[in-house]
Design an enzyme around this catalytic site. Structure first.
Site, short mmCIF file in Angstrom:
data_model
loop_
_atom_site.label_atom_id
_atom_site.label_comp_id
_atom_site.label_asym_id
_atom_site.label_seq_id
_atom_site.Cartn_x
_atom_site.Cartn_y
_atom_site.Cartn_z
N GLY A 138 -22.28 42.43 -18.46
CA GLY A 138 -22.63 43.21 -17.27
C GLY A 138 -23.85 44.09 -17.45
N TYR A 139 -24.05 45.01 -16.51
CA TYR A 139 -25.26 45.81 -16.41
C TYR A 139 -26.44 44.85 -16.39
CZ TYR A 139 -27.59 50.25 -16.26
OH TYR A 139 -28.30 51.34 -15.82
N HIS A 169 -29.53 42.24 -15.85
CA HIS A 169 -31.00 42.34 -15.72
C HIS A 169 -31.57 40.93 -15.57
CE1 HIS A 169 -30.97 41.05 -19.86
NE2 HIS A 169 -30.30 42.13 -20.24
N HIS A 192 -30.26 38.00 -17.72
CA HIS A 192 -29.02 37.38 -17.21
C HIS A 192 -29.32 36.49 -16.01
CE1 HIS A 192 -27.42 41.34 -18.92
NE2 HIS A 192 -26.81 40.44 -19.64
N ASP A 207 -30.11 36.40 -28.13
CA ASP A 207 -29.04 36.46 -29.14
C ASP A 207 -28.95 35.10 -29.83
OD1 ASP A 207 -27.64 39.19 -28.43
OD2 ASP A 207 -28.09 38.20 -26.55
N GLN A 262 -26.05 34.34 -32.13
CA GLN A 262 -24.83 34.14 -31.34
C GLN A 262 -24.77 32.70 -30.83
OE1 GLN A 262 -23.33 37.05 -28.27
NE2 GLN A 262 -24.33 35.62 -26.89
N SER A 315 -32.79 44.16 -22.28
CA SER A 315 -31.47 44.34 -22.88
C SER A 315 -30.77 45.48 -22.14
CB SER A 315 -31.63 44.72 -24.36
OG SER A 315 -30.42 45.28 -24.84
N SER A 316 -29.47 45.33 -21.94
CA SER A 316 -28.72 46.42 -21.30
C SER A 316 -28.84 47.69 -22.14
CB SER A 316 -27.26 46.02 -21.14
OG SER A 316 -27.16 44.75 -20.53
N ARG A 317 -29.02 47.54 -23.44
CA ARG A 317 -29.10 48.72 -24.32
C ARG A 317 -30.43 49.46 -24.22
NH1 ARG A 317 -25.57 45.47 -27.94
NH2 ARG A 317 -23.68 46.70 -28.25
#
Ligand code: AMP
Length: 291
Positions: free
Chosen positions: A31-32, A34, A37, A150, A153, A185-187
């Site tokens: 989520g969150y 951007h 995504h 990622d 991943q 990135s959401s971060r």
């Protein structure tokens, strides 16, 4: 767009769609959302006739000292954006349903999960593969879409899909960046102004390494030295790791030959951990390494 929370409802819907002959495309996220995504959602819309996006901040992939509690969340915004993007099902399961009392199973891909980010984040990839396996079983997709952002991943999920015979086609899509080079990135939300500027060191290091590669340099020693020197210029950045590895095994390489090679890095700026990467010989990725 329909929002599904219950696991049984998700499964029933997926079975029904499959019976009706639909092709399900799946984009798992925390989520969150951007544009990174949305690039995955967009591709799924092109390939599949039904698109499922999941939003689940997975507690199992955060370490005890990590940012699970403060990870950015905005479900109302994500809901309206996914609807506009043409998502058919937004799947937002509850943690207590995903990990009910008595839950005991963990899916873990050996060796690959302990390298690169896995060294700094023990248990992280086991959490990722466990949730992705569960989501695959609930959503029953034909295709699943992940970002190169990622890359490790993706390599690990790919191994899991092969080893556990999931009948799912995986897709890895390019890293979407801000105009100045910072990977979305959401971060990034955690960064203050000076940290945001400092975060550009990641894409600068990648640019430096790619420049060396384009000038014909192929040794890991020279390419890593170039990237490291760039990172060293930024006083706010602390390097977690910088590595040049084979894209399939994630083992260090000494020389970039014909096979795809991943240059991956993680840095910390203040309390924020950021990752970025680039792939050399990417044109050979699906031809050689993964077929
Ligand atoms: P997350 O919500 O961070 O777990 O990410 C969900 C999916 O979006 C993963 O497959 C990520 O690799 C992908 N993703 C995240 N950031 C980007 C980006 N900047 N470009 C492309 N894909 C991304």
């Amino acid at each position: 767009m329909r929002v599904i929370v219950g696991l049984k409802e998700m499964l029933a819907w997926a079975n029904k769609m499959r019976q009706q002959g639909h092709r399900i495309g799946f984009v798992p996220t925390m989520g969150y959302l951007h544009d990174g995504h949305f690039s995955l959602i967009e591709r799924a819309r092109q390939v599949d006739d039904i698109v499922v996006c999941s939003i689940f901040v997975n507690p199992a992939q955060f370490g005890p000292q990590e940012d699970f509690g403060r990870y950015p969340r905005d479900l109302a915004r994500d809901e309206s954006l996914t609807e506009k993007a043409g998502v058919d099902i937004l799947f937002c399961p509850r943690a207590e349903d995903i990990y009910p009392d008595g839950f005991k199973t963990r899916v873990s891909v050996e060796s690959l999960s302990g390298k690169l980010c896995g060294r700094d984040r023990p248990g992280h990839f086991g959490g990722v593969t466990t949730i992705v396996a569960k989501l695959f079983n609930l959503v029953k997709p034909h295709n699943a879409y992940f970002g190169q952002k990622d890359a490790q991943q993706f390599v690990i999920i790919r191994q899991m899909v092969e080893d556990l015979n999931f009948d799912i086609q995986l897709h890895m899509l390019p890293i979407i960046r801000e105009k100045d080079g910072l990977a979305l990135s959401s971060r990034n939300k955690y960064l203050n102004d000076s940290e945001r500027k400092a975060a550009l060191v990641l894409s600068r290091a990648i640019k430096q390494a790619r420049g060396l590669f384009e000038r014909g340099i192929r040794t890991a020693e020279e390419i890593l030295a170039g990237a490291e020197a760039e990172i060293a210029k930024e006083k706010l950045a602390r390097l977690d790791y910088l590595a040049l590895v084979d894209m399939a095994s994630l083992e260090a390489v000494k020389v970039i030959a014909g096979a795809p090679v991943l240059l991956a890095m993680a840095i910390r700026i203040g309390g924020v951990r950021l990752i970025d990467n680039t792939i050399f010989n990417e044109e050979n990725l699906w031809k050689t390494t993964w077929n």
